[in-house]
Write an enzyme that holds these catalytic residues in place. Structure first.
Site, PDB file in Angstrom:
ATOM      1  N   GLU A 118       1.209  -1.243  -0.220  1.00  0.00           N
ATOM      2  CA  GLU A 118      -0.067  -0.525   0.102  1.00  0.00           C
ATOM      3  C   GLU A 118       1.052   1.060  -0.434  1.00  0.00           C
ATOM      4  OE1 GLU A 118      -3.874  -1.700   2.794  1.00  0.00           O
ATOM      5  OE2 GLU A 118      -2.556  -0.014   4.084  1.00  0.00           O
ATOM      6  N   ASP A 151      -5.044   9.308  10.608  1.00  0.00           N
ATOM      7  CA  ASP A 151      -4.199   9.284  10.872  1.00  0.00           C
ATOM      8  C   ASP A 151      -4.074   9.948  11.811  1.00  0.00           C
ATOM      9  OD1 ASP A 151      -3.572   7.208   7.858  1.00  0.00           O
ATOM     10  OD2 ASP A 151      -4.099   8.613   7.016  1.00  0.00           O
TER      11      ASP A 151
END
Ligand SMILES: Cc1ncc(COP(=O)(O)O)c(C=O)c1O
Lengths: 258, 434
Positions: free
Chosen positions: A41, A52
């Site tokens: 990824e 995040d």
């Protein structure tokens, strides 16, 4: 068989995340593959990575401060594809960078670069009238996220249009948080596998080979991100050796469950 | 698309395209029928959030629909508005501003100027209207903790206030830079019992406090209610914030009918995220004789890279749960906003404004820092009212608007907040040491 099918056919797979443009991305990606990562990824940096935690937020900022553009991310992807023809490559990021020039543009460029799938954090099924169809139209997978709050009622909508694999976000929270309890992961994976035919990979909070091995006993894939991104931050241009070492240990733990 | 031509204020108004019929129960050709069932205002709005949050915002919508139909909910809202907030806020005829601009305007021009005095509300701005509505929803939903983002600290103070009033623990996310430049409000929040969380990431201002609030929310969805401070974010926030703030326009309507026996010709409000503006505008959207001007923060000028005018200088994109106009580069990276007014210092705005802009119903105009500063001083000197710097942006549109409007026209400016919080910023900008 697609690259995803091949990667998951052998049993539990190790999925590794790093942010594009943070450090020497080509060398970092090569280190992940050399260490035994089955799926990559590649994070597309964004100014406002709302899902995040601090580690990946900072990686986004480092990448943007280094001048990383969407064109650079696509170039990194296509160069990766030349060096590693078999390893599935996923672009992961936020909607605004993916649709800035239109979903069709993004799907076309991603396909040209040899990308296999896309994870978009902030496009739920309800808002997916454009990106999903554009990606599928170019033969790419849209990889959707299921979370601890995804109930039985929503799950069919999440699965509809998903391909490649399903990403189970094991904690309600942001990346880099503590791992969920093994019991809750087992229950959730069982529920997801009963509802779908595509592989289920589990991520968020997985840092060590021990954790990875536990998850690999029940899931089709284990995703590791923040722990790798931390190494890039810590070691800069020396990161590839460290990435390779951690990836090898993780891969060994995951593949031992095959 | 059918169009009607605006009549009235003679401001060279654009043709007004009429909204397509979006829902079966909506009045025909209404500007007030949106969002549609999926939370969209045309192409704008929506629910662009991580999967973890989706079930929660669907719950919020369900609960809001129930509250909308519940007279007890609105009775409690109205009672708090009256006795806790101090509503209705006056609609004040501003005689000296009116005279001043008449003097500058061509003969026969210069409308009557009214102020909608939201600055007289408890906590000093319109923000409290929305906070009262949302905390009542939080309580209905059984949530035990409150979070909010804040820029200037006005929404933070308003949220801390309602949290104290209802005895719920409250965390306010605020950019590290804003904490530094808004110390009095930080202290106010602490006095009110809130925890102020410093956001160190990104530009350390409003947009980053919203990122951190969303991050915290994702990890605490089970027991936490997020009181968003403006008419933006994922559906149903833009709608419910608008509905709570619409008390501004509803009162204005009654008050002007009482004072003048007719509707106003022009409404003016500053647009940060857009809550005070949509609150004033929304009840008048279907009155074609009422023209509306939204004021964006032009910073150092929209031709520079230091402004916060997302409609004038941005393009549609996706951030903070909605699709709307955003300041961004060609890759979709969000660019930093600048305004002398912390409450306007945001690179986006609520989705309904994006739609009203594209439909042409509301005209949006940028005003620079220095124009706002000038209007700030003028209002102090002529009316004895110290306006918030945000509201000063709206006042700064008066020279142009009044020059074009006939003397028998009526203009209402939303004085969204008071300027006590801004005296340090203004002193610094004027080169005065306190
Ligand atoms: C007094 C005042 N007016 C206006 C604004 C801008 O917000 P909105 O556009 O949501 O009304 C703020 C924001 O802090 C404010 O404090």
């Amino acid at each position: 068989m697609t690259r995803f099918e091949t990667a998951f056919a052998k049993g539990p797979a190790l999925v590794c995340f790093i942010t594009a443009g943070d450090g020497d991305t080509a060398a970092n990606l090569d280190a992940l593959v050399a260490g035994g990562a089955d799926v990559i990824e590649l994070g597309m940096p964004f100014t406002d990575p709302m899902a995040d935690g601090p580690a990946i937020q900072e990686a986004n900022i480092r990448a943007l401060e280094a001048g990383t553009k969407t064109a650079d991310v696509l170039r990194m992807a296509s160069e990766f594809r030349v060096r590693h023809p078999q390893v599935p490559l996923v672009l992961m990021g936020y909607a605004n960078t993916m649709v800035a020039r239109g979903a069709e543009w993004f799907a076309e460029k991603s396909a040209e670069a040899g990308v296999d799938g896309v994870i978009c954090v902030d496009i739920p099924p309800e808002e997916d009238a454009e990106l999903g169809p554009a990606l599928r139209g170019k033969g790419l997978s849209l990889i959707r996220l299921a979370t601890p709050t995804t109930d039985a009622e929503r799950l069919p909508a999440v699965l509809n249009g998903s391909s490649g694999f399903l990403y189970y976000v094991s904690v309600a929270g942001v990346t880099g948080m503590q791992q969920a309890a093994q019991g809750s992961i087992e229950d959730a994976v069982a529920r997801l596998k009963a509802a779908s035919t595509i592989p289920v990979a589990v991520g968020f909070g997985v840092r060590t080979p021990e954790q990875a091995s536990q998850i690999a006993k029940v899931a089709d894939g284990v995703v590791v991100g923040s722990a790798l991104v931390d190494l890039v931050k810590q070691h800069g241009t020396e990161a590839p050796d460290h990435l390779r070492a951690l990836t090898s240990a993780l891969a060994e733990a995951v593949h031992a469950e095959r | 698309m059918q169009t009607i031509i605006g009549e009235g204020a003679g401001l060279g108004r654009r043709a007004l395209p009429i909204a397509p019929i979006m829902t079966t129960h909506a009045p025909v050709n209404s500007f007030r029928a949106l969002p549609d069932e999926t939370g969209h205002f045309g192409q704008f709005g929506g629910r662009y959030v991580a999967e973890t949050l989706m079930p929660l915002i669907l719950d919020l919508e369900t609960e809001y629909r129930k509250a909308q139909q519940d007279p007890a909910f609105w009775a409690e809202f109205d009672a708090l508005m009256k006795d806790f907030v101090g509503r209705p806020s006056p609609l004040y005829f501003a005689p000296r501003m009116t005279e001043h601009f008449r003097g500058l305007a061509p003969a026969g021009k210069g409308p009557k100027i009214y102020f909608k005095r939201e600055e007289l509300n408890h906590t000093g701005a319109h923000k409290i209207n929305n906070c009262i509505g949302q905390i009542l929803l939080a309580i209905r939903m059984g949530k035990k903790k409150i979070i909010a983002e804040t820029g200037a600290g006005q929404h933070g103070v308003a949220t801390a206030t309602v949290a104290a009033r209802f005895g719920l623990p409250c965390k306010i996310f605020m950019g590290a830079k804003d904490i530094e430049r808004q110390k009095p409000n930080v202290f106010r929040m602490k006095l009110l019992g809130a925890e102020v969380v410093s956001c160190e990431s990104g530009s350390q201002s409003l947009k980053d406090s919203m990122n951190d609030a969303l991050r915290h929310w994702v990890a605490n969805v089970h027991d936490t209610f997020y009181i968003i401070g403006t008419a933006a974010g994922p559906h149903p926030y833009p709608e419910l914030v608008r509905d709570f703030q619409s008390i501004i326009g509803k009162e204005t309507r009654e008050q002007i009918m009482e004072k003048e026996g007719r509707l106003p010709d022009m409404l003016v409000a500053a647009v940060g995220g857009g809550s005070n503006a949509i609150g004033l505008f929304h009840p008048f959207l279907d009155d074609p004789e009422v023209a509306m001007t939204g004021i964006e923060a032009g910073g150092h000028g929209v031709e520079t890279d230091k402004h916060a005018a997302s409609l004038t200088g941005g393009k549609p994109g996706i951030l903070h749960g909605n699709k709307t106009y955003l300041l961004q580069d060609e890759d979709g990276q969000i660019t930093e906003a600048h305004s002398i007014s912390a409450g306007l210092d945001y690179p986006g705005l609520g989705p309904e404004h994006s739609w009203l802009h594209e439909s042409g119903r509301v005209n949006y105009v940028p005003i620079t820092d220095s124009e706002a500063l000038e209007a700030f001083q003028l209002c102090c000197e002529l009316e004895g009212i110290i306006p918030a710097l945000e509201s000063a942006h709206a006042l700064a549109a008066l020279p142009q608007l009044t020059a074009e409007m006939d003397a028998d026209k009526l203009l209402v400016v939303n004085v969204s907040g008071r300027g006590d919080k801004d005296i340090f910023t203004v002193a610094e900008a004027l080169g005065v040491e306190l």
